[in-house]
Design a protein around this motif. Structure first.
Motif, PDB file in Angstrom:
ATOM      1  N   ILE A 113      27.981  -1.613  -4.948  1.00  0.00           N
ATOM      2  CA  ILE A 113      27.606  -1.951  -6.465  1.00  0.00           C
ATOM      3  C   ILE A 113      28.774  -1.926  -7.152  1.00  0.00           C
ATOM      4  N   SER A 114      29.114  -3.065  -8.049  1.00  0.00           N
ATOM      5  CA  SER A 114      30.187  -3.178  -8.768  1.00  0.00           C
ATOM      6  C   SER A 114      29.922  -2.549 -10.007  1.00  0.00           C
ATOM      7  N   ASP A 115      30.410  -2.810 -11.343  1.00  0.00           N
ATOM      8  CA  ASP A 115      30.218  -1.857 -12.533  1.00  0.00           C
ATOM      9  C   ASP A 115      28.882  -2.428 -13.078  1.00  0.00           C
ATOM     10  N   HIS A 116      27.816  -1.619 -13.217  1.00  0.00           N
ATOM     11  CA  HIS A 116      26.464  -1.834 -13.613  1.00  0.00           C
ATOM     12  C   HIS A 116      26.404  -0.602 -14.727  1.00  0.00           C
ATOM     13  N   LYS A 117      25.814  -1.162 -15.907  1.00  0.00           N
ATOM     14  CA  LYS A 117      25.541  -0.308 -16.972  1.00  0.00           C
ATOM     15  C   LYS A 117      24.373   0.485 -16.549  1.00  0.00           C
ATOM     16  N   GLU A 118      23.150  -0.295 -16.179  1.00  0.00           N
ATOM     17  CA  GLU A 118      21.837   0.180 -15.804  1.00  0.00           C
ATOM     18  C   GLU A 118      21.567  -0.272 -14.528  1.00  0.00           C
ATOM     19  N   THR A 119      20.881   0.757 -13.730  1.00  0.00           N
ATOM     20  CA  THR A 119      20.633   0.377 -12.276  1.00  0.00           C
ATOM     21  C   THR A 119      19.209   0.498 -12.043  1.00  0.00           C
ATOM     22  N   THR A 120      18.348   0.173 -11.054  1.00  0.00           N
ATOM     23  CA  THR A 120      17.053   0.280 -10.685  1.00  0.00           C
ATOM     24  C   THR A 120      16.629   1.649 -10.091  1.00  0.00           C
ATOM     25  N   PHE A 121      17.758   2.413 -10.057  1.00  0.00           N
ATOM     26  CA  PHE A 121      17.580   3.756  -9.319  1.00  0.00           C
ATOM     27  C   PHE A 121      17.051   5.155 -10.138  1.00  0.00           C
ATOM     28  N   LYS A 122      16.435   4.858 -11.129  1.00  0.00           N
ATOM     29  CA  LYS A 122      16.365   6.115 -11.994  1.00  0.00           C
ATOM     30  C   LYS A 122      15.153   6.819 -11.240  1.00  0.00           C
ATOM     31  N   ASP A 123      14.290   6.377 -10.680  1.00  0.00           N
ATOM     32  CA  ASP A 123      13.093   6.988 -10.057  1.00  0.00           C
ATOM     33  C   ASP A 123      13.230   7.468  -8.850  1.00  0.00           C
ATOM     34  N   VAL A 124      14.386   7.189  -8.110  1.00  0.00           N
ATOM     35  CA  VAL A 124      14.662   7.556  -6.745  1.00  0.00           C
ATOM     36  C   VAL A 124      15.017   9.179  -6.558  1.00  0.00           C
ATOM     37  N   ARG A 125      13.985   9.781  -5.557  1.00  0.00           N
ATOM     38  CA  ARG A 125      14.382  11.049  -5.406  1.00  0.00           C
ATOM     39  C   ARG A 125      15.708  11.555  -4.332  1.00  0.00           C
ATOM     40  N   ILE A 126      16.621  12.179  -4.828  1.00  0.00           N
ATOM     41  CA  ILE A 126      17.749  12.537  -4.161  1.00  0.00           C
ATOM     42  C   ILE A 126      17.631  13.713  -3.595  1.00  0.00           C
ATOM     43  N   GLU A 127      17.793  13.900  -2.290  1.00  0.00           N
ATOM     44  CA  GLU A 127      17.750  15.229  -1.530  1.00  0.00           C
ATOM     45  C   GLU A 127      18.993  15.135  -0.473  1.00  0.00           C
ATOM     46  N   ARG A 128      19.667  16.157  -0.330  1.00  0.00           N
ATOM     47  CA  ARG A 128      20.900  15.980   0.143  1.00  0.00           C
ATOM     48  C   ARG A 128      20.984  17.287   1.267  1.00  0.00           C
ATOM     49  N   THR A 178       0.930   8.831  -5.859  1.00  0.00           N
ATOM     50  CA  THR A 178       1.937   8.014  -5.437  1.00  0.00           C
ATOM     51  C   THR A 178       3.128   9.104  -5.274  1.00  0.00           C
ATOM     52  N   SER A 179       4.033   8.779  -4.189  1.00  0.00           N
ATOM     53  CA  SER A 179       5.101   9.484  -4.114  1.00  0.00           C
ATOM     54  C   SER A 179       6.260   8.675  -4.808  1.00  0.00           C
ATOM     55  N   LYS A 220       0.775  10.457 -16.532  1.00  0.00           N
ATOM     56  CA  LYS A 220       1.936  10.576 -15.563  1.00  0.00           C
ATOM     57  C   LYS A 220       1.618  11.601 -14.547  1.00  0.00           C
ATOM     58  N   SER A 221       0.892  12.756 -14.688  1.00  0.00           N
ATOM     59  CA  SER A 221       0.126  13.589 -13.750  1.00  0.00           C
ATOM     60  C   SER A 221      -0.611  12.839 -12.621  1.00  0.00           C
ATOM     61  N   VAL A 222      -1.375  11.917 -13.197  1.00  0.00           N
ATOM     62  CA  VAL A 222      -2.353  11.247 -12.188  1.00  0.00           C
ATOM     63  C   VAL A 222      -1.376  10.318 -11.218  1.00  0.00           C
ATOM     64  N   LYS A 223      -0.436   9.706 -11.701  1.00  0.00           N
ATOM     65  CA  LYS A 223       0.487   8.995 -10.881  1.00  0.00           C
ATOM     66  C   LYS A 223       1.320   9.915  -9.932  1.00  0.00           C
ATOM     67  N   THR A 224       1.850  10.921 -10.268  1.00  0.00           N
ATOM     68  CA  THR A 224       2.280  12.060  -9.325  1.00  0.00           C
ATOM     69  C   THR A 224       1.696  12.350  -8.302  1.00  0.00           C
ATOM     70  N   VAL A 225       0.181  12.545  -8.687  1.00  0.00           N
ATOM     71  CA  VAL A 225      -0.695  12.906  -7.414  1.00  0.00           C
ATOM     72  C   VAL A 225      -1.105  11.742  -6.547  1.00  0.00           C
ATOM     73  N   MET A 263       0.740  -1.241  -0.117  1.00  0.00           N
ATOM     74  CA  MET A 263       0.127  -0.266  -0.151  1.00  0.00           C
ATOM     75  C   MET A 263       0.963   1.297   0.057  1.00  0.00           C
ATOM     76  N   ASN A 264       0.576   2.148  -0.803  1.00  0.00           N
ATOM     77  CA  ASN A 264       0.810   3.573  -0.741  1.00  0.00           C
ATOM     78  C   ASN A 264      -0.220   4.331   0.153  1.00  0.00           C
ATOM     79  N   ALA A 265      -0.351   5.677   0.318  1.00  0.00           N
ATOM     80  CA  ALA A 265      -1.291   6.502   0.815  1.00  0.00           C
ATOM     81  C   ALA A 265      -2.679   6.130   0.240  1.00  0.00           C
ATOM     82  N   PHE A 266      -2.865   6.526  -0.595  1.00  0.00           N
ATOM     83  CA  PHE A 266      -4.101   6.079  -1.727  1.00  0.00           C
ATOM     84  C   PHE A 266      -4.628   4.702  -1.254  1.00  0.00           C
TER      85      PHE A 266
END
Length: 173
Positions: free
Chosen positions: A158-173, A99-100, A92-97, A41-44
């Protein structure tokens, strides 16, 4: 106050008859609606789940709510969730509303304090998640992600990967 322990045999019989029927109807409708309705479950999803539980309880216990009305309400909520999730996959805009996005909370040996504060997660919770994954030191970890469901995902170095599963992860520092 006199009916605090027992109302009548009629009301008791109604609960015994209606509750299983409402339960069976809900289980059937959940199965028909597909796996997405029962996914993590997400919030919705949480709101829909709470609403469904409330409807089931109301139908079972309230003499003024007929079974058909309860089943109709269950259909409306499951239908609403189905429509919104169908749209979220396509618009995409519905998904954004509804899900986080996953959030990076630890990266290459560093706790990302800003992201942790925003997500209200403590270092102790991160240590606990690492222990659950069988890790004894944070040096073994490349990154830790707080998923949209509230789960904590730990990615080892992580060793040398060409593509990771982290494309959609929000990064805030």
């Amino acid at each position: 106050m006199e009916k605090i322990w027992f109302d009548s045999w009629d009301s008791l019989l109604r609960v015994i008859c209606i509750a299983p029927l409402a339960y069976i109807a809900m289980v059937f409708l959940l199965r028909v609606s597909g796996k997405r309705t029962l996914a993590k479950m997400n919030a919705f999803d949480f709101v829909v789940t709470v609403a469904l539980g409330s409807i089931l309880a109301s139908v079972a216990l309230n003499k003024n709510i007929p079974l058909a009305n309860g089943v109709a309400a269950i259909i409306v909520f499951i239908g609403f969730q189905f429509i919104l999730t169908w749209l979220a996959v396509r618009v995409k805009s519905v998904k954004t509303v509804i899900t986080s996005r996953p959030s990076l909370i630890f990266y290459k040996g560093n706790f990302l304090q800003g992201a942790m504060k925003k997500e209200r997660i403590t270092e102790e919770e991160i240590y606990s998640a690492a222990r659950k994954d069988g890790l004894s030191t944070l040096e073994e970890i490349e990154m830790i992600i707080l998923e949209t469901t509230g789960d904590i995902t730990i990615i080892e170095k992580i060793s040398d990967h060409k593509e990771t599963t982290f494309k959609d992860v929000r990064i805030e520092r």
